[in-house]
Design an enzyme around this catalytic site. Structure first.
Site, PDB file in Angstrom:
ATOM      1  N   SER A   1     -10.403   0.325   6.903  1.00 21.37           N
ATOM      2  CA  SER A   1      -9.736   0.417   5.596  1.00 21.37           C
ATOM      3  C   SER A   1      -9.087  -0.863   5.097  1.00 21.37           C
ATOM      4  CB  SER A   1      -8.677   1.519   5.623  1.00 21.37           C
ATOM      5  OG  SER A   1      -9.271   2.783   5.541  1.00 21.37           O
TER       6      SER A   1
ATOM      7  N   SER B   1      -9.856   2.422   2.652  1.00 20.27           N
ATOM      8  CA  SER B   1      -8.911   3.095   1.803  1.00 20.27           C
ATOM      9  C   SER B   1      -7.955   2.163   1.066  1.00 20.27           C
ATOM     10  CB  SER B   1      -8.086   4.074   2.641  1.00 20.27           C
ATOM     11  OG  SER B   1      -7.259   3.398   3.549  1.00 20.27           O
TER      12      SER B   1
ATOM     13  N   LYS C   1       0.851  -1.194   0.000  1.00 15.79           N
ATOM     14  CA  LYS C   1       0.000   0.000   0.000  1.00 15.79           C
ATOM     15  C   LYS C   1       0.888   1.244   0.000  1.00 15.79           C
ATOM     16  CE  LYS C   1      -3.902   2.115   2.490  1.00 15.79           C
ATOM     17  NZ  LYS C   1      -4.819   2.023   3.658  1.00 15.79           N
TER      18      LYS C   1
END
Lengths: 491, 95
Positions: free
Chosen positions: A182, A158, A78
């Site tokens: 997330s 997210s 990420k």
């Protein structure tokens, strides 16, 4: 070569160790898969040269009998984790071009375990969002679509790029971070296993900070076993993080005994929310039956302050974010927009560098922390947070784990909900309470809705209860036998 | 507690984010809908409740006060948009 992409992380690990495949072959298969699925916009930065070099080094270590827990396994990172020498944007314009001179602890742990980096995955700007639509680098498409429709859906957020990449076979697994859901919400939207461990289990050092009392890293994988393996490699005490848990990391994979006989599973009645689709309610009931069939005892519990979790979160998280994001000032890294003096330079830089949702949250956070409002909003929210955490402590007197839906809906279209911030926030209604209490929570793909979209069930455990969570998640996964495949998948 | 345009402008200045005059109205509306929604916390009786400041029960560790890292100014300055002679360069602050 293409059937390599269907291997789970655990299967690929075993084949690598048995020398049936090589890390270079596996990495090449994934690099080609990334090209095939580029339309999804999973990655902000692809790192193919680094991936090939890391894979080659893995093959050498395997040959020398020195394979680590993640040896030769190609993953997405990420883009909230700082990676030395590789642009780390946090999905924001303000960090465009930022190339850290250091490596986050979690990513370093993964490289030390032999993992291979394919690239940096897309995310909502500064991890603020539930759709991945707030990324400066563009939204991510969910590889799943409704049956008979080609309308683009969000992968959740997210950690949306990580979710889409793993589901579309453009990574064997990926890292996520979870502040209010997330990891778990995008995992549910993309038919994956997403595990947010206990707060402090994974070091926050080198992760771009959003809300420091909530931020926690975890794995996004295709199976529960993969989750256990990857979490083991990510976790561990780190003296560079003042809230890191100074405890040994258990052998999480060994916790997957498949035996939950006698385990008490709590069902919190407050998680039955208005307007929840009938199929999510039905899936939850089905999950309860699966737990009973496996020999667990199901008990009704109450978490009376559940409805206050979201409003509490939307004070605490923006307050912490407004403080954390003060560092983006045009002086030390990233974007600078000049002005006639220092203040104007700050204001111009931050106006140009932050997107609408980030700006909204920084303003809310600044407001609730400002003189005259601190007690009414921020202090009040911290007190309610105590009561939410206490609800869970009370529940642990009656049960070992909690079973709930992960999200109140399946993935939604990319053009829905963006206009109403509060409607978007409701996505996290089932994931935020465990975040506020710092508890481990996992989303397991458990079924599909009428349109064939994945739905997840969530298991929440007490602090440091990862092993029980994983054990029950393994049983849930087995019972559910989730077999849906996305419309867009590399082959 | 309704935020008017003036309050939004003040908060934006505190946060050092330039907001154009014509954006204030819309922004005030959005922030008001969020603030109005979080105000339901007023229903919760929190008399005598301690604020939660840590997600897990742990005491902050103390460490020896010693230098364990550093001495690489080039790496620290590497991402600065404007640097000179091992300093960050900012617009003139003092006359």
């Amino acid at each position: 070569m293409s059937d390599m992409l269907t291997l789970s992380l655990a299967e690929a690990r075993d084949k690598l160790r048995a020398k049936e495949i090589t890390a270079v072959e596996l990495t090449d298969a994934y690099l080609s898969a990334m090209e095939q699925t580029r339309d999804l916009n999973c990655y902000i930065t692809e790192t193919p040269e680094r991936a090939r070099a890391m894979a080659k080094a893995s093959d050498e270590r395997i040959a020398a009998g020195k394979a680590g827990a993640m040896e030769g396994l190609p993953i997405g990172m990420k883009d909230l984790f700082c990676t030395e020498g590789v642009q780390s944007t946090a999905g924001s314009h303000i960090l465009e071009g930022f190339t850290p001179t250091y490596e986050s602890t979690v990513s370093q742990n993964l490289w030390d375990a032999g993992a291979v980096m394919l690239g940096k995955t897309n995310l909502d700007e500064f991890a603020m969002g539930s759709s991945n639509l707030t990324s400066y680098y563009g939204g991510v498409k969910n590889p799943y679509t409704k049956q008979g429709s080609n309308q683009s859906l969000v992968p959740g957020g997210s950690s949306g790029g990580s979710a889409a990449a793993v589901a579309a076979h453009a990574a064997i697994a990926a890292t996520g971070t979870d502040t209010g859901g997330s990891i778990r919400q995008p995992a549910a939207f993309a038919g994956l296993v997403g595990f947010k461990p206990t707060y402090g289990r994974c070091s926050r050092w080198g992760i771009v900070a959003f809300a420091s009392s909530l931020d926690q890293a975890g794995p996004m994988t295709r199976t529960v076993r993969d989750s256990a393996i990857m979490l083991g490699a990510m976790a561990g005490f780190d003296k560079k993080d003042s809230t890191s848990l100074d405890m040994p990391v258990p052998d999480f994979e060994a916790a997957l005994t498949g035996d939950i006989r006698g385990m008490k599973i709590g069902i919190p009645k407050e998680y039955r929310v208005d307007n929840m689709p009938g199929e999510i309610e039905a899936l939850w009931k089905q999950g309860i039956e699966w737990m009973k069939d496996a020999g667990a005892e199901v008990v009704d519990v109450t978490l009376p302050h559940t409805k206050y979790a979201l409003p509490t979160y939307y004070i605490v998280a923006p307050a912490e974010a407004s403080s954390n994001l003060a560092r983006y000032d045009g002086v030390r890294y990233g974007l600078r927009v000049e002005g006639k003096d220092l203040n104007e330079m700050y204001e111009n830089t931050r106006a140009a560098g932050f997107g609408a949702e980030v700006r909204r949250r920084v303003l809310i956070g600044t407001y609730v922390l400002s003189a005259g409002y601190y007690d009414a909003y921020y202090l009040k929210a911290q007190k309610v947070r105590t009561k939410i955490a206490q609800d869970f402590k009370n529940a642990w007197g009656q049960c070992d784990l909690l079973l709930t839906p992960t999200t109140p809906s399946a993935a939604f279209a990319m053009d829905e909900k963006i206009d109403d911030p509060v409607a978007m926030y409701l996505n996290d209604v089932f994931t935020v309470p465990a975040s506020l209490a710092g508890l481990p929570g996992i989303s397991v793909p458990a079924g599909v809705d009428k349109d064939g979209l994945p739905l997840g069930l969530q298991l929440i455990g007490p602090a440091m209860g990862e092993e029980a969570v994983l054990r029950a998640a393994g049983v849930l996964e087995q019972a559910a036998g989730f077999s849906a495949k996305p419309a867009l998948m590399a082959a | 507690m309704a935020l008017d345009k003036q309050t939004v402008a003040k908060v934006a200045h505190l946060a050092r984010i330039r907001v154009e005059e014509d954006e204030l109205e819309t922004l005030a509306g959005e922030l008001n809908s969020i603030i109005g929604w979080v105000e339901q916390l007023g229903e919760v009786d929190t008399d005598g409740v301690e604020p939660m400041t840590s997600a897990v029960d742990l005491k902050l560790r103390l460490r020896e006060d010693e230098i364990t890292d550093g001495d690489y100014p080039d790496r620290v300055l590497k991402n600065g948009p404007s640097t000179e002679m091992q300093f960050y360069v900012v617009p003139k602050v003092v006359e």
